[in-house]
Scaffold this motif. Structure first.
Motif, mmCIF file in Angstrom:
data_model
loop_
_atom_site.group_PDB
_atom_site.id
_atom_site.type_symbol
_atom_site.label_atom_id
_atom_site.label_comp_id
_atom_site.label_asym_id
_atom_site.label_seq_id
_atom_site.Cartn_x
_atom_site.Cartn_y
_atom_site.Cartn_z
ATOM 1 N N THR A 27 0.523 -7.050 -7.748
ATOM 2 C CA THR A 27 1.161 -7.158 -9.067
ATOM 3 C C THR A 27 0.414 -6.196 -9.991
ATOM 4 N N ILE A 28 1.153 -5.581 -10.893
ATOM 5 C CA ILE A 28 0.526 -4.543 -11.724
ATOM 6 C C ILE A 28 0.160 -5.068 -13.107
ATOM 7 N N LYS A 29 -0.901 -4.460 -13.655
ATOM 8 C CA LYS A 29 -1.296 -4.727 -15.037
ATOM 9 C C LYS A 29 -0.503 -3.793 -15.958
ATOM 10 N N ALA A 30 -0.685 -3.988 -17.256
ATOM 11 C CA ALA A 30 0.082 -3.210 -18.244
ATOM 12 C C ALA A 30 -0.117 -1.701 -18.105
ATOM 13 N N ASP A 31 -1.339 -1.290 -17.688
ATOM 14 C CA ASP A 31 -1.626 0.153 -17.632
ATOM 15 C C ASP A 31 -1.488 0.712 -16.212
ATOM 16 N N GLN A 32 -0.817 -0.066 -15.322
ATOM 17 C CA GLN A 32 -0.705 0.361 -13.927
ATOM 18 C C GLN A 32 0.732 0.670 -13.517
ATOM 19 N N VAL A 33 0.820 1.336 -12.355
ATOM 20 C CA VAL A 33 2.109 1.664 -11.757
ATOM 21 C C VAL A 33 2.072 1.157 -10.316
ATOM 22 N N LEU A 34 3.175 0.588 -9.843
ATOM 23 C CA LEU A 34 3.271 0.213 -8.426
ATOM 24 C C LEU A 34 3.961 1.348 -7.683
ATOM 25 N N VAL A 35 3.306 1.841 -6.649
ATOM 26 C CA VAL A 35 3.851 2.965 -5.887
ATOM 27 C C VAL A 35 4.138 2.527 -4.454
ATOM 28 N N LYS A 36 5.332 2.841 -3.984
ATOM 29 C CA LYS A 36 5.663 2.681 -2.570
ATOM 30 C C LYS A 36 5.034 3.872 -1.858
ATOM 31 N N VAL A 37 4.041 3.615 -1.030
ATOM 32 C CA VAL A 37 3.258 4.702 -0.429
ATOM 33 C C VAL A 37 4.050 5.386 0.677
ATOM 34 N N LYS A 38 4.125 6.720 0.617
ATOM 35 C CA LYS A 38 4.787 7.498 1.674
ATOM 36 C C LYS A 38 3.761 8.144 2.605
ATOM 37 N N GLY A 67 -8.941 4.603 2.536
ATOM 38 C CA GLY A 67 -8.095 5.648 1.944
ATOM 39 C C GLY A 67 -8.224 5.714 0.438
ATOM 40 N N THR A 68 -8.150 6.945 -0.080
ATOM 41 C CA THR A 68 -8.339 7.172 -1.509
ATOM 42 C C THR A 68 -7.177 7.893 -2.170
ATOM 43 N N ASP A 69 -6.659 8.940 -1.513
ATOM 44 C CA ASP A 69 -5.552 9.679 -2.141
ATOM 45 C C ASP A 69 -4.261 9.496 -1.360
ATOM 46 N N PHE A 70 -3.156 9.507 -2.093
ATOM 47 C CA PHE A 70 -1.865 9.106 -1.523
ATOM 48 C C PHE A 70 -0.734 9.797 -2.278
ATOM 49 N N ALA A 71 0.469 9.675 -1.731
ATOM 50 C CA ALA A 71 1.672 10.107 -2.447
ATOM 51 C C ALA A 71 2.760 9.090 -2.155
ATOM 52 N N GLY A 72 3.719 8.971 -3.086
ATOM 53 C CA GLY A 72 4.774 7.993 -2.879
ATOM 54 C C GLY A 72 5.782 8.005 -4.002
ATOM 55 N N ILE A 73 6.490 6.881 -4.142
ATOM 56 C CA ILE A 73 7.593 6.786 -5.102
ATOM 57 C C ILE A 73 7.319 5.611 -6.046
ATOM 58 N N VAL A 74 7.484 5.857 -7.337
ATOM 59 C CA VAL A 74 7.227 4.815 -8.347
ATOM 60 C C VAL A 74 8.257 3.694 -8.207
ATOM 61 N N GLU A 75 7.749 2.474 -8.062
ATOM 62 C CA GLU A 75 8.615 1.309 -7.869
ATOM 63 C C GLU A 75 8.641 0.401 -9.113
ATOM 64 N N GLU A 76 7.482 0.300 -9.800
ATOM 65 C CA GLU A 76 7.410 -0.524 -11.023
ATOM 66 C C GLU A 76 6.467 0.156 -11.991
ATOM 67 N N LEU A 84 6.361 8.173 -17.090
ATOM 68 C CA LEU A 84 6.777 8.011 -15.694
ATOM 69 C C LEU A 84 8.013 7.132 -15.650
ATOM 70 N N GLU A 85 8.864 7.371 -14.644
ATOM 71 C CA GLU A 85 10.064 6.552 -14.483
ATOM 72 C C GLU A 85 10.140 6.018 -13.066
ATOM 73 N N ILE A 86 10.829 4.893 -12.890
ATOM 74 C CA ILE A 86 11.044 4.349 -11.550
ATOM 75 C C ILE A 86 11.805 5.388 -10.731
ATOM 76 N N GLY A 87 11.350 5.606 -9.517
ATOM 77 C CA GLY A 87 11.987 6.612 -8.665
ATOM 78 C C GLY A 87 11.277 7.958 -8.668
ATOM 79 N N ASP A 88 10.333 8.168 -9.613
ATOM 80 C CA ASP A 88 9.575 9.426 -9.637
ATOM 81 C C ASP A 88 8.757 9.583 -8.355
ATOM 82 N N GLU A 89 8.723 10.803 -7.851
ATOM 83 C CA GLU A 89 7.847 11.122 -6.721
ATOM 84 C C GLU A 89 6.495 11.526 -7.299
#
Length: 316
Positions: A27-38, A67-76, A84-89
């Motif tokens: 679950t994310i805090k106010a200053d966080q983003v949830l990313v679906k990791v690719k 693991g430390t660095d990643f890429a993915g798609i913004v989910e929340e 940032l917007e939902i769906g951003d890579e």
């Protein structure tokens, strides 16, 4: 409650301690983003932490992710996050001593996430933050460099060297890259002025001609490197053992050949420099991609070293 797969370990050790578990989706805090990791990339720090070599910084609380660095798609997106917007890579990084990204989803502070350039893959984007930041930091530590500066980079064609060679190319410095037979063509492509194949020549048999020696392999060491360094040269060590950090400061008071520990922490300042380089055609070589199910093989493979560029795990 939503469940996700994650890679964790519950004790320090070899790749055998790594296991897949099911965990609640963060679950994310106010200053966080949830990313679906690719994708997430593999860095030497991952196994140093996992083997228990960095407990001063990592602590000994389990379970730990890797693991430390990643890429993915913004989910929340947290309520105080803008830009940032939902769906951003995106791609980004976590504070790797405590957190990890080896999971299907990761909650990350928004200041450590950036939009992925469209011209690179998720695997390439996941490879930027740790080694890219380290390369820019190493450049800063070098101070003023010009065509007259002679620089030796040992272990020049791993992920760190790949970035450092290409960034140094823009300074016009005289760069000698030490690599394996496989790495020679890459070192030339990435901008090395000359290349030494370490299977054919021991660089330590050379004259003391270097202003800066960067030891990316961790195999040369300051004491050996002094033989080929000019009198007021710098030795850059990005893979220090914890004890070397205070020791280097003390020793540097008494010698003109300085042992400089390179510790780096990703930030927007560094990432802007790297994104600019990527837009200008910086080459990010992905040596091998492993599927999520083969994460143990991925870590075993990466730990053996000797490959060109980066090793990456793809998640979804």
């Amino acid at each position: 409650m939503h469940i996700m797969k994650a890679i964790v370990y519950k004790e320090f050790g070899t790749t055998d301690v790594l296991q897949t578990v099911e965990e609640p989706k963060p679950t994310i805090k106010a200053d966080q983003v949830l990313v679906k990791v690719k994708a997430f990339s593999i860095n030497p720090m991952d196994w140093k932490i996992r083997k228990g070599e960095m407990t001063l910084m990592s602590g000994s609380k389990f379970p730990k992710h890797t693991g430390t660095d990643f890429a993915g798609i913004v989910e929340e997106i947290g309520s105080s996050v803008s830009g940032l917007e939902i769906g951003d890579e995106v791609f980004g990084v976590v504070k790797n001593m405590k957190d990890g990204v080896s999971a299907e989803y990761v909650a990350v502070t928004s200041s450590l996430i950036w939009k992925k350039p469209v011209n690179i893959s998720f695997a390439q984007a996941a490879s930027i933050p740790v080694v890219g930041t380290a390369a820019v930091t190493a450049l800063e530590k070098m101070g003023d460099i010009s065509a007259q500066t002679s620089i030796l980079i040992n272990g020049a064609t791993g992920g760190f060297g790949m970035f450092l060679l290409q960034l140094l190319k823009q300074t016009g410095a005289n760069v000698t890259a030490v690599t394996s037979s496989r790495g020679v063509a890459y070192a030339k492509k990435w901008g090395a002025t000359s290349v030494i194949d370490y299977t054919k020549e021991n660089v330590l048999s050379r004259q003391a001609g270097y202003d800066i020696v960067v030891d990316l392999s961790g195999k040369t060491g300051y004491e050996n490197a002094k033989k080929i360094m000019k009198s007021s040269a710098l030795f850059l060590n990005p893979t220090p053992k914890p004890i070397q950090i205070p020791l280097s400061f003390i020793k540097n008071l008494f010698t003109s050949k300085k042992h400089i520990v390179v510790l780096s922490s990703p930030s927007t300042k560094y990432t802007d420099t790297l994104l600019e380089a990527v837009r200008n055609g910086l080459d990010i070589e992905i040596h091998k991609v492993f599927p999520f199910a083969q994460y143990k093989e991925a870590y075993q493979y990466a730990e053996q070293g000797g490959y060109i560029g980066k090793v990456v795990v793809e998640v979804n």
